[in-house]
Design a protein around this motif. Structure first.
Motif, PDB file in Angstrom:
ATOM      1  N   ALA A 192       0.825  -1.207   0.000  1.00  0.00           N
ATOM      2  CA  ALA A 192       0.000   0.000   0.000  1.00  0.00           C
ATOM      3  C   ALA A 192       0.860   1.258   0.000  1.00  0.00           C
ATOM      4  O   ALA A 192       0.551   2.240  -0.693  1.00  0.00           O
ATOM      5  N   LEU A 193       1.942   1.254   0.785  1.00  0.00           N
ATOM      6  CA  LEU A 193       2.867   2.395   0.778  1.00  0.00           C
ATOM      7  C   LEU A 193       3.421   2.636  -0.620  1.00  0.00           C
ATOM      8  O   LEU A 193       3.462   3.768  -1.113  1.00  0.00           O
ATOM      9  N   ALA A 194       3.863   1.558  -1.261  1.00  0.00           N
ATOM     10  CA  ALA A 194       4.428   1.679  -2.606  1.00  0.00           C
ATOM     11  C   ALA A 194       3.376   2.158  -3.601  1.00  0.00           C
ATOM     12  O   ALA A 194       3.654   3.012  -4.455  1.00  0.00           O
ATOM     13  N   ASP A 195       2.162   1.625  -3.506  1.00  0.00           N
ATOM     14  CA  ASP A 195       1.089   2.058  -4.402  1.00  0.00           C
ATOM     15  C   ASP A 195       0.814   3.555  -4.244  1.00  0.00           C
ATOM     16  O   ASP A 195       0.594   4.272  -5.234  1.00  0.00           O
ATOM     17  N   LEU A 202       5.901   8.641  -8.055  1.00  0.00           N
ATOM     18  CA  LEU A 202       7.173   7.931  -7.971  1.00  0.00           C
ATOM     19  C   LEU A 202       7.178   6.731  -8.916  1.00  0.00           C
ATOM     20  O   LEU A 202       6.157   6.060  -9.085  1.00  0.00           O
ATOM     21  N   PRO A 203       8.330   6.422  -9.513  1.00  0.00           N
ATOM     22  CA  PRO A 203       8.446   5.179 -10.282  1.00  0.00           C
ATOM     23  C   PRO A 203       8.215   3.981  -9.364  1.00  0.00           C
ATOM     24  O   PRO A 203       8.560   4.014  -8.175  1.00  0.00           O
ATOM     25  N   ARG A 204       7.643   2.902  -9.905  1.00  0.00           N
ATOM     26  CA  ARG A 204       7.289   1.746  -9.100  1.00  0.00           C
ATOM     27  C   ARG A 204       8.480   1.186  -8.334  1.00  0.00           C
ATOM     28  O   ARG A 204       8.385   0.884  -7.138  1.00  0.00           O
ATOM     29  N   ASP A 205       9.632   1.034  -8.987  1.00  0.00           N
ATOM     30  CA  ASP A 205      10.775   0.436  -8.307  1.00  0.00           C
ATOM     31  C   ASP A 205      11.281   1.314  -7.174  1.00  0.00           C
ATOM     32  O   ASP A 205      11.673   0.820  -6.112  1.00  0.00           O
ATOM     33  N   VAL A 206      11.254   2.630  -7.388  1.00  0.00           N
ATOM     34  CA  VAL A 206      11.688   3.562  -6.333  1.00  0.00           C
ATOM     35  C   VAL A 206      10.711   3.523  -5.165  1.00  0.00           C
ATOM     36  O   VAL A 206      11.109   3.480  -3.994  1.00  0.00           O
ATOM     37  N   ALA A 207       9.421   3.532  -5.474  1.00  0.00           N
ATOM     38  CA  ALA A 207       8.401   3.522  -4.417  1.00  0.00           C
ATOM     39  C   ALA A 207       8.507   2.264  -3.567  1.00  0.00           C
ATOM     40  O   ALA A 207       8.435   2.317  -2.334  1.00  0.00           O
ATOM     41  N   LEU A 208       8.694   1.121  -4.219  1.00  0.00           N
ATOM     42  CA  LEU A 208       8.780  -0.135  -3.475  1.00  0.00           C
ATOM     43  C   LEU A 208      10.051  -0.185  -2.635  1.00  0.00           C
ATOM     44  O   LEU A 208      10.032  -0.624  -1.485  1.00  0.00           O
ATOM     45  N   ILE A 212      10.003  -0.590   1.434  1.00  0.00           N
ATOM     46  CA  ILE A 212      10.670  -1.704   2.109  1.00  0.00           C
ATOM     47  C   ILE A 212      11.685  -1.195   3.120  1.00  0.00           C
ATOM     48  O   ILE A 212      11.717  -1.642   4.279  1.00  0.00           O
ATOM     49  N   GLN A 213      12.518  -0.263   2.705  1.00  0.00           N
ATOM     50  CA  GLN A 213      13.562   0.232   3.594  1.00  0.00           C
ATOM     51  C   GLN A 213      12.979   1.005   4.775  1.00  0.00           C
ATOM     52  O   GLN A 213      13.518   0.970   5.882  1.00  0.00           O
ATOM     53  N   THR A 214      11.866   1.683   4.546  1.00  0.00           N
ATOM     54  CA  THR A 214      11.223   2.413   5.636  1.00  0.00           C
ATOM     55  C   THR A 214      10.739   1.457   6.719  1.00  0.00           C
ATOM     56  O   THR A 214      10.955   1.693   7.921  1.00  0.00           O
ATOM     57  N   VAL A 215      10.117   0.360   6.315  1.00  0.00           N
ATOM     58  CA  VAL A 215       9.641  -0.616   7.292  1.00  0.00           C
ATOM     59  C   VAL A 215      10.812  -1.327   7.961  1.00  0.00           C
ATOM     60  O   VAL A 215      10.841  -1.502   9.189  1.00  0.00           O
ATOM     61  N   LEU A 216      11.809  -1.707   7.170  1.00  0.00           N
ATOM     62  CA  LEU A 216      12.982  -2.394   7.714  1.00  0.00           C
ATOM     63  C   LEU A 216      13.729  -1.499   8.699  1.00  0.00           C
ATOM     64  O   LEU A 216      14.083  -1.921   9.804  1.00  0.00           O
ATOM     65  N   GLY A 217      13.957  -0.259   8.310  1.00  0.00           N
ATOM     66  CA  GLY A 217      14.698   0.663   9.167  1.00  0.00           C
ATOM     67  C   GLY A 217      13.948   1.011  10.436  1.00  0.00           C
ATOM     68  O   GLY A 217      14.539   1.131  11.515  1.00  0.00           O
ATOM     69  N   THR A 218      12.645   1.180  10.320  1.00  0.00           N
ATOM     70  CA  THR A 218      11.842   1.509  11.497  1.00  0.00           C
ATOM     71  C   THR A 218      11.836   0.359  12.488  1.00  0.00           C
ATOM     72  O   THR A 218      11.949   0.566  13.704  1.00  0.00           O
ATOM     73  N   ALA A 219      11.715  -0.872  11.989  1.00  0.00           N
ATOM     74  CA  ALA A 219      11.754  -2.045  12.872  1.00  0.00           C
ATOM     75  C   ALA A 219      13.106  -2.130  13.586  1.00  0.00           C
ATOM     76  O   ALA A 219      13.178  -2.410  14.785  1.00  0.00           O
ATOM     77  N   ARG A 220      14.173  -1.874  12.846  1.00  0.00           N
ATOM     78  CA  ARG A 220      15.501  -1.915  13.458  1.00  0.00           C
ATOM     79  C   ARG A 220      15.654  -0.809  14.504  1.00  0.00           C
ATOM     80  O   ARG A 220      16.229  -1.033  15.577  1.00  0.00           O
ATOM     81  N   ILE A 244       1.806  14.469  10.980  1.00  0.00           N
ATOM     82  CA  ILE A 244       0.560  14.514  11.742  1.00  0.00           C
ATOM     83  C   ILE A 244      -0.645  14.502  10.808  1.00  0.00           C
ATOM     84  O   ILE A 244      -1.691  13.928  11.131  1.00  0.00           O
ATOM     85  N   ALA A 245      -0.482  15.074   9.632  1.00  0.00           N
ATOM     86  CA  ALA A 245      -1.567  15.024   8.646  1.00  0.00           C
ATOM     87  C   ALA A 245      -1.809  13.591   8.184  1.00  0.00           C
ATOM     88  O   ALA A 245      -2.946  13.136   8.048  1.00  0.00           O
ATOM     89  N   GLY A 246      -0.717  12.872   7.948  1.00  0.00           N
ATOM     90  CA  GLY A 246      -0.846  11.474   7.560  1.00  0.00           C
ATOM     91  C   GLY A 246      -1.417  10.626   8.681  1.00  0.00           C
ATOM     92  O   GLY A 246      -2.254   9.738   8.442  1.00  0.00           O
ATOM     93  N   LEU A 247      -0.992  10.872   9.925  1.00  0.00           N
ATOM     94  CA  LEU A 247      -1.497  10.107  11.066  1.00  0.00           C
ATOM     95  C   LEU A 247      -2.991  10.336  11.271  1.00  0.00           C
ATOM     96  O   LEU A 247      -3.730   9.407  11.612  1.00  0.00           O
ATOM     97  N   ARG A 248      -3.431  11.575  11.034  1.00  0.00           N
ATOM     98  CA  ARG A 248      -4.861  11.841  11.152  1.00  0.00           C
ATOM     99  C   ARG A 248      -5.646  11.020  10.132  1.00  0.00           C
ATOM    100  O   ARG A 248      -6.705  10.466  10.449  1.00  0.00           O
TER     101      ARG A 248
END
Length: 275
Positions: A192-195, A202-208, A212-220, A244-248
């Protein structure tokens, strides 16, 4: 329990009934942890799969489950639907000192114990698919006769493919709903983030890649800091800013409630399958 964990598997032969993906992940972890290929035995009915395991990992393979009789640690890496048929052929053959380790989803320790005419030591495990890249989250629980040493041995095995927690068996359905099914929730979120990135140009490969890195980095970040998620979230949520706009928007879409409902639904389904 990690006391003397390095020596728990030393010199012990470990057998796998079933040589599928999860068994392969565990084999990789065991080899990384110092278990020698000659001490790993796999019973697998598919010829090509046996050939693959030998070529890739140099472990011992067989087509017959009964060839693993006498192996002190026996992992049941098979589907629950075939468990009864497989176990009944071993019921009268297993030595008294065999430790049975089950990764069969929804199959309770008591159900396995009831298959055998004599008392058996059973430990049940719920792993998840990130174990395939040595980043799994597993939970273990003990059967009625399993010892503290049995739990320590199983913890050691599954810690080699990620993290491992010990829980009461009554909580295993919740484990299934959270970490067992959880990778599918995370993958849906990443998709969903990539979509959304693609929708915004964003180009599909860049978005994906970014998702991925956002989720991986946040978990770490969460794991290494030990901070509560809310604390780290506040650090990137500036007054009047984009976050905060996105969180809302997430709150308006009941994002947290939806995730909780997904875990609840998967947990309830696990309970149904275990009956």
């Amino acid at each position: 329990m990690q006391v003397n964990s390095e020596s728990l598997l030393k010199g012990k032969k470990i057998g796998f009934i079933g040589g599928g993906n999860m068994a392969e992940a565990l084999i990789r972890g065991l080899l990384t942890g110092g278990v020698t290929p000659s001490d790993i035995l796999v019973a697998e009915p598919l010829v090509k799969r046996r050939e693959y395991l030998v070529d890739r990992y140099h472990v011992q393979v067989t087509a017959e489950n009964r060839d693993l009789v006498g192996t002190p640690i026996l992992l049941l890496a098979i589907k629950p639907q075939v468990a009864a048929r497989v176990l009944v052929h071993l019921a009268d053959l297993l030595p008294d000192d065999t430790l049975l380790v089950s990764i069969m989803a929804g199959t309770q320790c008591a159900a396995i114990e009831a298959t055998f005419p004599k008392p058996v030591r059973v430990v049940r495990v719920m792993p998840n698919t990130p174990a395939l890249v040595m980043a799994g989250a597993s939970a273990v629980c003990r059967g009625s006769l399993a010892t503290d040493e049995d739990i320590a041995i199983v913890e050691r095995i599954f810690t080699l493919t990620g993290s491992c927690s010990v829980v009461d068996e009554k909580l295993m359905n919740a484990v299934t709903g959270l970490s067992g099914s959880g990778p599918a929730y995370v993958m849906t979120f990443v998709e969903a983030l990539a979509d959304a990135g693609v929708e915004n140009g964003l180009p599909r490969d860049v978005a994906l890649s970014l998702a991925i890195q956002t989720v991986l980095g946040t978990a770490r970040l969460l794991k290494e800091t030990g901070e509560h998620p809310a604390v780290l979230r506040d650090q990137v949520t500036s007054p009047g800013g984009t976050t905060i706009a996105g969180l809302r928007a997430l709150e308006q879409g009941a994002f947290r409630a939806t995730i909780m409902n997904a875990v609840d639904a998967a947990t309830a389904r696990a309970k149904e399958l275990g009956k």
